[in-house]
Design a protein around this motif. Structure first.
Motif, PDB file in Angstrom:
ATOM      1  N   LEU A 150       0.821  -1.202   0.000  1.00  0.00           N
ATOM      2  CA  LEU A 150       0.000   0.000   0.000  1.00  0.00           C
ATOM      3  C   LEU A 150       0.861   1.261   0.000  1.00  0.00           C
ATOM      4  N   ILE A 151       1.917   1.269   0.807  1.00  0.00           N
ATOM      5  CA  ILE A 151       2.735   2.475   0.974  1.00  0.00           C
ATOM      6  C   ILE A 151       3.833   2.566  -0.078  1.00  0.00           C
ATOM      7  N   ASP A 152       4.588   1.476  -0.257  1.00  0.00           N
ATOM      8  CA  ASP A 152       5.714   1.505  -1.191  1.00  0.00           C
ATOM      9  C   ASP A 152       5.301   1.187  -2.625  1.00  0.00           C
ATOM     10  N   GLY A 153       4.204   0.433  -2.770  1.00  0.00           N
ATOM     11  CA  GLY A 153       3.822  -0.019  -4.098  1.00  0.00           C
ATOM     12  C   GLY A 153       4.468  -1.353  -4.412  1.00  0.00           C
ATOM     13  N   THR A 154       4.232  -1.871  -5.614  1.00  0.00           N
ATOM     14  CA  THR A 154       4.772  -3.163  -6.031  1.00  0.00           C
ATOM     15  C   THR A 154       5.538  -2.995  -7.334  1.00  0.00           C
ATOM     16  N   THR A 155       6.285  -4.036  -7.679  1.00  0.00           N
ATOM     17  CA  THR A 155       7.010  -4.012  -8.955  1.00  0.00           C
ATOM     18  C   THR A 155       6.027  -4.183 -10.112  1.00  0.00           C
ATOM     19  N   THR A 156       6.389  -3.616 -11.236  1.00  0.00           N
ATOM     20  CA  THR A 156       5.556  -3.712 -12.443  1.00  0.00           C
ATOM     21  C   THR A 156       6.410  -4.203 -13.596  1.00  0.00           C
ATOM     22  N   THR A 157       5.923  -5.201 -14.310  1.00  0.00           N
ATOM     23  CA  THR A 157       6.657  -5.744 -15.452  1.00  0.00           C
ATOM     24  C   THR A 157       6.543  -4.797 -16.645  1.00  0.00           C
ATOM     25  N   LEU A 158       7.690  -4.406 -17.190  1.00  0.00           N
ATOM     26  CA  LEU A 158       7.718  -3.503 -18.337  1.00  0.00           C
ATOM     27  C   LEU A 158       8.036  -4.223 -19.645  1.00  0.00           C
ATOM     28  N   GLU A 164      11.751   7.149 -22.316  1.00  0.00           N
ATOM     29  CA  GLU A 164      12.330   7.019 -20.977  1.00  0.00           C
ATOM     30  C   GLU A 164      12.743   5.578 -20.692  1.00  0.00           C
ATOM     31  N   LEU A 165      11.957   4.617 -21.175  1.00  0.00           N
ATOM     32  CA  LEU A 165      12.313   3.213 -20.996  1.00  0.00           C
ATOM     33  C   LEU A 165      13.613   2.891 -21.728  1.00  0.00           C
ATOM     34  N   LEU A 166      13.729   3.356 -22.969  1.00  0.00           N
ATOM     35  CA  LEU A 166      14.956   3.119 -23.734  1.00  0.00           C
ATOM     36  C   LEU A 166      16.157   3.785 -23.074  1.00  0.00           C
ATOM     37  N   GLU A 167      15.929   4.955 -22.487  1.00  0.00           N
ATOM     38  CA  GLU A 167      17.015   5.642 -21.768  1.00  0.00           C
ATOM     39  C   GLU A 167      17.481   4.812 -20.574  1.00  0.00           C
ATOM     40  N   GLN A 168      16.524   4.232 -19.833  1.00  0.00           N
ATOM     41  CA  GLN A 168      16.868   3.383 -18.692  1.00  0.00           C
ATOM     42  C   GLN A 168      17.655   2.155 -19.156  1.00  0.00           C
ATOM     43  N   LEU A 169      17.261   1.583 -20.282  1.00  0.00           N
ATOM     44  CA  LEU A 169      17.977   0.409 -20.806  1.00  0.00           C
ATOM     45  C   LEU A 169      19.390   0.790 -21.227  1.00  0.00           C
TER      46      LEU A 169
END
Length: 286
Positions: free
Chosen positions: A89-97, A117-122
Motif C-alpha cells: 500500500l505504501i511503497d507499491g509493487t514491482t511492475t513488469t515492463l 524514458e524506458l529506452l534511456e533506462q535500458l
C-alpha cells in the motif's frame, strides 16, 4: 537577544535535531525513498526552516511537530516490516515492463513512463536492443532492473563448467602515503613484507596514493606522480610459468630415463600436473 543571534542558534539547533532524527529513521531516508519517505523528508526540512526563521511564533512547537512526524514515520516503518499489505500500500509493487523481449504498453502507461524514458533506462545499463531483454521490471523506488536473454548474458566460469575459489575483499594497506596496519594484519601480512614489495616495484611509500593487496597477495599501487610507470604484479604469471616448467621437466625426465617403471611414473605425474594446470589456468593466466 538580537535577531541574528537567535536565528543562528535556532539553525544550529535545527541541524542537530535533523541529524539525530535522520539517524533514527535509518539509511533508507537518505538513499532510495518511497513515496511516504519523500513526503516526510520535504516536511521535516520545512519544519526545520520554520524553527530557524520564524521569530514571532512559538518556536518549540516546531520541535513538537518534528517529533510527531518522526514518530509517525517510525510507526509506518514498523507496520511495513510486519505486514506485506502495508508495504504494498505504501511503497507499491514491482511492475513488469518487458517480457520475452516485448514491451508491455499497458504497464508502461500505468507507470506513466514513455517509451523514450524506458529506452534511456535500458541504455544506462548498456542495453540498446529491447529484443535482447528477457524480463524487465520497475521497482517501487523507480529503478528499472533488467534480465538479459541467456544468449546475451556475459560469459562466466560457471557457464564453462569451471569452479573458482571465493574472491576476498582487497585490502587498502596504503592511503595517502601512510601504511595502514589493521588491513595488513587482517590478511596476515606486516610492514616488512610491504616494504619488500615496494622495493621490488621501485617506489617509496611516501609516493603511494593508494595501495591495495588482493586475495592472491599481489600489491597494486597508484602513485601521486602519474608520470611514473609501475610494473604490474607478476605473481600469478610466475606461478603459471613455474607449473608449465615442472610439466616440461617431468616429460623430459620420462624421455631421458631407460627405466620403464620410472618412465611410467614421470608420464603419470606429468599428466596429473597437466590437469592441475588446466584447472588453474583461468585464474593464473592473464
Amino acid at each position: 537577544m538580537q535577531a541574528w543571534l537567535e536565528v543562528a542558534l535556532r539553525t544550529l539547533l535545527s541541524v542537530v535535531i535533523l541529524f539525530f532524527m535522520t539517524k533514527l529513521l535509518g539509511k533508507r531516508q537518505i538513499s532510495q525513498l518511497s513515496l511516504f519517505e519523500y513526503i516526510t523528508g520535504i516536511t521535516i526540512g520545512s519544519l526545520a526552516a520554520y524553527i530557524s526563521l520564524d521569530l514571532e511564533a512559538t518556536w518549540y512547537l516546531g520541535i513538537v511537530s518534528l517529533i510527531v512526524w518522526v514518530g509517525v514515520s517510525l510507526g509506518i516503518e514498523l507496520l511495513q516490516l510486519k505486514s506485506k499489505t502495508m508495504r504494498n500500500l505504501i511503497d507499491g509493487t514491482t511492475t513488469t515492463l518487458i517480457k520475452d523481449g516485448k514491451i508491455m504498453e499497458d504497464n508502461l502507461k500505468k507507470e506513466r513512463l514513455t517509451n523514450e524514458e524506458l529506452l534511456e533506462q535500458l541504455r544506462s545499463k548498456n542495453i540498446f536492443k529491447v529484443a535482447d531483454v528477457e524480463f524487465a521490471v520497475i521497482e517501487p523506488s523507480g529503478e528499472v532492473n533488467v534480465l538479459l536473454r541467456r544468449e546475451n548474458q556475459p560469459m562466466t566460469p560457471k557457464h564453462l563448467g569451471i569452479k573458482v575459489g571465493p574472491e576476498q575483499e582487497p585490502q587498502a594497506v596504503i592511503l595517502d602515503g601512510k601504511i595502514m596496519d589493521e588491513p595488513l594484519a587482517t590478511i596476515g601480512l606486516n610492514r616488512a613484507w610491504l616494504n619488500t614489495e615496494l622495493e621490488k616495484l621501485g617506489v617509496s611509500v611516501d609516493n603511494v596514493f593508494v595501495g591495495q593487496v588482493d586475495s592472491y597477495g599481489q600489491l597494486f599501487v597508484d602513485l601521486f606522480d602519474d608520470q611514473i610507470k609501475v610494473p604490474v604484479p607478476q605473481k600469478k604469471a610466475a606461478l603459471y610459468a613455474t607449473l608449465k616448467k615442472c610439466e616440461a621437466d617431468l616429460e623430459m625426465f620420462g624421455l631421458a630415463t631407460e627405466s620403464k617403471q620410472a618412465k611410467e611414473m614421470y608420464e603419470q605425474c606429468a599428466k596429473q600436473l597437466q590437469n592441475v594446470i588446466s584447472d588453474v589456468k583461468p585464474i593464473l593466466h592473464r
